[in-house]
Design an enzyme around this catalytic site. Structure first.
Site, short mmCIF file in Angstrom:
data_model
loop_
_atom_site.label_atom_id
_atom_site.label_comp_id
_atom_site.label_asym_id
_atom_site.label_seq_id
_atom_site.Cartn_x
_atom_site.Cartn_y
_atom_site.Cartn_z
N ALA A 156 88.20 13.42 30.02
CA ALA A 156 87.78 13.91 31.34
C ALA A 156 86.49 14.73 31.22
O ALA A 156 85.54 14.29 30.57
CB ALA A 156 88.91 14.69 32.00
N CYS A 157 86.48 15.92 31.83
CA CYS A 157 85.24 16.70 31.90
C CYS A 157 84.77 17.21 30.55
O CYS A 157 83.64 17.66 30.43
CB CYS A 157 85.42 17.88 32.85
SG CYS A 157 85.37 17.33 34.54
N SER A 158 85.63 17.18 29.55
CA SER A 158 85.22 17.67 28.23
C SER A 158 84.91 16.52 27.27
O SER A 158 84.78 16.75 26.05
CB SER A 158 86.28 18.59 27.65
OG SER A 158 86.30 19.80 28.37
N SER A 335 82.02 14.76 32.45
CA SER A 335 81.59 15.39 31.18
C SER A 335 80.08 15.50 31.02
O SER A 335 79.59 16.23 30.16
CB SER A 335 82.15 14.59 30.01
OG SER A 335 81.37 13.43 29.77
#
Ligand code: CO8
Length: 374
Positions: A156-158, A335
């Site tokens: 996901a965002c990381s 990300s």
């Protein structure tokens, strides 16, 4: 064996299509008004909930987002569709995500003054890949003519910071001479443009970085990687239930829970302190006072989150020079957000200046890299 590792180049590819808050809200509100009219009787009887209206002013105030880029604009604003149109490509054509990834990768290679022959590992790391196999990374590897291996990662965002950590470890261990970490964030197919609370959040983009040993670096704009740190803590507050088993559970693949959904307030309250503590403890374990940071390339989800995090750490709001903002123009690009900030705002730093890239989001997941300009 441990080699010193550098980030020697970064590339940013921006789609040509843009959607402003005003355009998005006009289309959502037209769709919501039609829905409410068509379902007036059920709403009256309490058997259906009326769709609330959205507002461009709310979006900008609550998130800092003014506009977003999309890979395909066709269909998104059409109230009979409310999702982008992407053409189906044959198996022997380049996939959409590989196309985005290659555009960013070429820019990163050129910034690092490198050719595909200098790379032996390709990591495509993002929130979604358009298929499970063959990996998008291997498709990109073949298209660029890279010998070695590639694999996809989903965090996901990381995804970008976690991918960078894998790359740094591989170069430090001597198992790779050069790594391309690529983040083709094609988020728009998973955005629920019929959900007032989240229709405005995401945009599409691709970023890429070159990671290599200090000994081979030929870049004028390189950064020593002083340290990396990743952490995950399970949470259901940001979720998408679409997956390969959707076909056999006989669920509706278009239902809201199959798309991005979140408890935004809860995420805000839980993730900000986690991210602030993560950055503080990462810096402190390296003996670097927060006040020595020249730049914070923070995840770009919400301007108020970034202000709160900097306030917790600095006792004041970070300036735009310290913590650059790109989400006004790009929105949340999963990300890629912190890497867009890094790509656009690193050239002015002086030798020895220290900065931190930090991502935070679904999982929950938090990743950080402490960098020093060479
Ligand atoms: N227009 C007008 N009013 C609205 C709208 C809208 N569009 N949306 C909500 N409101 C209303 C609400 O109904 C509420 O009204 P009331 O007070 O009457 O109940 C009021 O405005 C306030 O609502 P909120 O409390 O929800 O508003 P917030 O100030 O919390 O702002 C945000 C909402 C912007 C969503 C904010 O909570 C936020 O940014 N939270 C953090 C979320 C975040 O960072 N999430 C990360 C997700 S990204 C990630 O992890 C990657 C996932 C993978 C990528 C997915 C790609 C598709």
């Amino acid at each position: 064996m441990s080699h010193s590792v550098v980030i020697s180049g970064v590339g940013l590819w921006t789609p040509e299509h843009k959607i402003s808050n005003e355009e998005l809200v006009e289309s959502y509100n037209a769709w919501a008004e039609r829905f409410n009219k068509q379902n007036a009787e059920l709403i009256e009887q309490g058997r259906e909930e009326a769709k609330p209206l959205s507002s461009a002013a709310f979006i900008e105030k609550a998130s800092g987002i003014k506009s977003r880029f999309v890979y395909s604009k066709e269909g998104v604003l059409d109230i009979d569709r409310m999702r982008p149109v992407l053409e189906v490509r044959d198996d022997d054509q380049l996939s959409h995500q590989a196309q985005m990834a290659i555009a960013a990768a070429k820019k990163a290679l050129s910034a690092a003054n490198k050719s595909p022959a200098d790379i032996d590992m390709v990591i495509v790391s993002c929130a979604y890949t358009q298929r499970s196999y063959p990996a998008i990374a291997i498709e990109v590897q073949a298209a660029l003519g890279i010998e070695g291996f590639g694999f996809d990662m989903l965090v996901a965002c990381s995804a970008a910071t976690f991918g960078l950590q894998r790359a740094v470890d591989a170069v430090a261990a001597g198992t790779s001479k050069g790594v391309l970490v690529i983040n083709p964030e094609l988020t728009s197919p998973q955005v629920n443009y019929m959900d007032r609370d989240s229709h405005f959040i995401f945009g599409d983009v691709a970023t890429a970085t070159v990671v290599e040993g200090a000994a081979t670096c030929r870049s004028e704009q390189a950064f020593d990687v002083l340290s990396t740190r990743c952490v995950t803590v399970y949470s259901n507050a940001i979720r998408s239930n679409f997956g390969y088993i959707t076909r056999v559970t006989d669920e509706d693949p278009y239902s809201a829970d199959k798309l991005f959904h979140q408890q935004g307030r809860k995420v805000f309250k839980e993730v900000c302190p986690m991210a602030a503590e993560h950055i503080e403890s990462h810096l402190s374990s390296e003996g670097i006072p927060v006040t020595e940071l020249k730049r914070w390339w923070l995840h770009q989800a919400n301007i108020n989150m970034n202000l709160l995090i900097s306030r917790r750490l600095l006792g004041r709001d970070a300036t735009l020079e310290e913590a650059p903002v790109v989400l006004d123009e790009y929105a949340n690009t999963a990300s890629a957000g912190s890497i867009i900030a890094f790509a656009k705002y690193h050239q002015d730093l002086a030798k020895g200046d220290i900065g931190v890239i930090c991502s935070f989001g679904a999982g929950y997941s938090i990743g950080s890299l402490i960098l020093r300009k060479r």
